[in-house]
Design a protein around this motif. Structure first.
Motif, PDB file in Angstrom:
ATOM      1  N   GLY A 108     -46.995  17.597 -57.948  1.00 48.07           N
ATOM      2  CA  GLY A 108     -46.056  18.383 -58.638  1.00 48.07           C
ATOM      3  C   GLY A 108     -45.444  17.744 -59.925  1.00 48.07           C
ATOM      4  O   GLY A 108     -46.196  17.221 -60.710  1.00 48.07           O
ATOM      5  N   ILE A 109     -44.278  17.523 -59.786  1.00 44.23           N
ATOM      6  CA  ILE A 109     -43.539  16.852 -60.963  1.00 44.23           C
ATOM      7  C   ILE A 109     -43.548  15.267 -60.923  1.00 44.23           C
ATOM      8  O   ILE A 109     -42.716  14.742 -61.690  1.00 44.23           O
ATOM      9  CB  ILE A 109     -42.031  17.624 -61.328  1.00 44.23           C
ATOM     10  N   ASN A 110     -43.847  14.875 -59.822  1.00 45.02           N
ATOM     11  CA  ASN A 110     -43.731  13.312 -59.833  1.00 45.02           C
ATOM     12  C   ASN A 110     -44.730  12.638 -60.622  1.00 45.02           C
ATOM     13  O   ASN A 110     -45.903  13.088 -60.578  1.00 45.02           O
ATOM     14  CB  ASN A 110     -43.826  12.983 -57.936  1.00 45.02           C
ATOM     15  N   GLY A 111     -44.282  11.659 -61.220  1.00 44.01           N
ATOM     16  CA  GLY A 111     -44.966  10.913 -62.081  1.00 44.01           C
ATOM     17  C   GLY A 111     -44.655  10.702 -63.269  1.00 44.01           C
ATOM     18  O   GLY A 111     -44.197  11.769 -63.845  1.00 44.01           O
ATOM     19  N   HIS A 112     -44.950   9.581 -63.951  1.00 43.20           N
ATOM     20  CA  HIS A 112     -44.587   9.195 -65.123  1.00 43.20           C
ATOM     21  C   HIS A 112     -45.055   8.030 -65.819  1.00 43.20           C
ATOM     22  O   HIS A 112     -45.278   7.462 -65.223  1.00 43.20           O
ATOM     23  CB  HIS A 112     -43.071   9.275 -65.552  1.00 43.20           C
ATOM     24  N   ALA A 178     -45.911   1.466 -69.065  1.00 40.02           N
ATOM     25  CA  ALA A 178     -45.688   1.511 -67.722  1.00 40.02           C
ATOM     26  C   ALA A 178     -46.136   2.752 -66.991  1.00 40.02           C
ATOM     27  O   ALA A 178     -45.933   3.941 -67.619  1.00 40.02           O
ATOM     28  CB  ALA A 178     -44.112   1.087 -67.215  1.00 40.02           C
ATOM     29  N   CYS A 179     -46.776   2.832 -65.981  1.00 41.62           N
ATOM     30  CA  CYS A 179     -47.458   3.886 -65.346  1.00 41.62           C
ATOM     31  C   CYS A 179     -46.993   4.093 -63.806  1.00 41.62           C
ATOM     32  O   CYS A 179     -47.054   2.934 -63.019  1.00 41.62           O
ATOM     33  CB  CYS A 179     -48.854   3.919 -65.321  1.00 41.62           C
ATOM     34  N   HIS A 180     -46.947   5.125 -63.401  1.00 48.80           N
ATOM     35  CA  HIS A 180     -46.491   5.532 -62.003  1.00 48.80           C
ATOM     36  C   HIS A 180     -46.750   7.049 -61.680  1.00 48.80           C
ATOM     37  O   HIS A 180     -46.562   7.852 -62.315  1.00 48.80           O
ATOM     38  CB  HIS A 180     -45.102   5.281 -61.661  1.00 48.80           C
ATOM     39  N   SER A 181     -47.366   7.251 -60.375  1.00 47.89           N
ATOM     40  CA  SER A 181     -47.489   8.617 -59.962  1.00 47.89           C
ATOM     41  C   SER A 181     -47.708   8.511 -58.455  1.00 47.89           C
ATOM     42  O   SER A 181     -47.832   7.431 -57.997  1.00 47.89           O
ATOM     43  CB  SER A 181     -48.771   9.326 -60.644  1.00 47.89           C
ATOM     44  N   HIS A 182     -47.628   9.517 -57.790  1.00 43.77           N
ATOM     45  CA  HIS A 182     -47.593   9.849 -56.314  1.00 43.77           C
ATOM     46  C   HIS A 182     -49.167  10.044 -55.955  1.00 43.77           C
ATOM     47  O   HIS A 182     -49.497  11.150 -56.244  1.00 43.77           O
ATOM     48  CB  HIS A 182     -46.673  10.869 -55.676  1.00 43.77           C
TER      49      HIS A 182
END
Length: 328
Positions: A108-112, A178-182
């Motif tokens: 979805g919209i999660n992650g950046h 920096a990186c993050h996602s579900h």
């Protein structure tokens, strides 16, 4: 049927091998020499060149020569023009979103993913809220300041992206991206509250470079939670690239780097290591861990800033050839 060849001679001055499979046949083979990248521990800051030079006393001469040869041919670009550097970072960032999407690592919209602006160091570029990772373009990216205000672009920022990334950049001046996602494997692994173990060469890239942030407090809208995550990256370690990965319990993993390339490569590789560890444990069989000293040595080779940057290059080439419009 393939008959194995027995090599009889190799000239020190030639790149040709002479071999024979029987008394009546002779074969001459031309060999291409390839230099393999074996990145090492970061040296003291005074010995660094662009943050990627290696320490001269860590490994044997042959390994140092291999590293130097690789770095002379394939290395991060140096910039004298800030606009060119900004464009380069944004292109890498847009490509990173598409790579994450291509690997089915979005929810979805999660992650950046963010990258620090090269001119305004307290500003960072980030994805707009709800824009699909798979359709991200350079022109879509937003520039956000330390107060969360969009200073370039006309769309909204994910509040969690600001709460987490603004604090990571604030507390870690050497972090550029920096990186993050579900993700399917990082998400359940975070619920174990454990570090990935040194079960393989790839896993050693994260040896002594992981930290766990305990306690889940809901969707991260509070910058105090962002501070906790940021302090994890600031922790001291002997790992070649510093702390590159933070596991936020019951949430997922986040990675950082001195380039977008590095941060995203660590993110992708850590996801694979979560999958490998969980599959290994699911067998119910006993398994061996790599000896601590060997794990540290392998980390110096596979866990440096340069190793992370280099690992991303094939991903970038592949996605830009297949989807060149992302550079618009």
């Amino acid at each position: 049927m393939v008959t194995p060849l027995l090599v009889r001679f190799r000239s020190r001055r030639s790149n040709k091998l002479r071999a024979n499979c029987c008394a009546d046949h002779k074969v001459e083979i031309t060999i291409r020499t390839v230099a393999y990248a074996i990145p090492l521990r970061d040296p003291p800051r005074s010995q660094q060149r662009g943050g990627f030079m290696v320490e001269q006393s860590v490994v044997p001469e042959r390994e140092r020569e291999a590293v130097a040869e690789t770095m002379s041919r394939i290395s991060p670009p140096d910039f004298t023009d800030v606009e060119a550097e900004r464009r380069h970072r944004k292109e890498r960032l847009a490509a990173a979103f598409r790579i994450i999407a291509a690997k089915d690592l979005t929810t979805g919209i999660n992650g950046h993913i963010t990258v620090r602006d090269p001119e305004h160091s307290d500003h960072f570029w980030v994805n707009p809220l709800s824009t699909p990772f798979s359709r991200m373009r350079v022109s879509d990216l937003l520039l956000v300041n330390s107060d969360g205000e969009v200073v370039e672009g006309d769309r909204m920022v994910n509040a969690a992206a600001f709460a987490i990334h603004s604090r990571i950049h604030h507390h870690n001046p050497s972090v550029v991206a920096a990186c993050h996602s579900h993700t399917p494997w990082g998400r359940p692994w975070s619920a174990t509250g454990r570090l990935i173990e040194p079960t393989s060469q790839d896993a050693c890239a994260f040896y002594e470079s992981q930290r766990i942030i305990e306690g889940f407090e809901g969707v991260v809208f509070d910058t105090e939670v962002g501070d906790k995550i940021a302090h994890g990256f600031a922790d001291e370690t002997t790992s070649a690239g510093g702390v590159t990965t933070v596991i936020h319990e019951n949430h997922g993993h986040m990675t950082v780097g001195q380039t977008v390339d590095e941060a995203v490569f660590w993110f992708l590789l850590f996801e694979q290591m979560c999958q490998s560890q969980m599959r290994l444990e699911a067998t119910g069989l006993p398994y061996k861990l790599i000896d601590p000293e060997m794990a540290r040595q392998t980390n110096r080779q596979a866990g440096s800033h340069y190793a992370g940057w280099l690992g991303f290059q094939s991903y970038y080439t592949e996605i830009t050839l297949a989807q060149p419009e992302l550079l618009d």
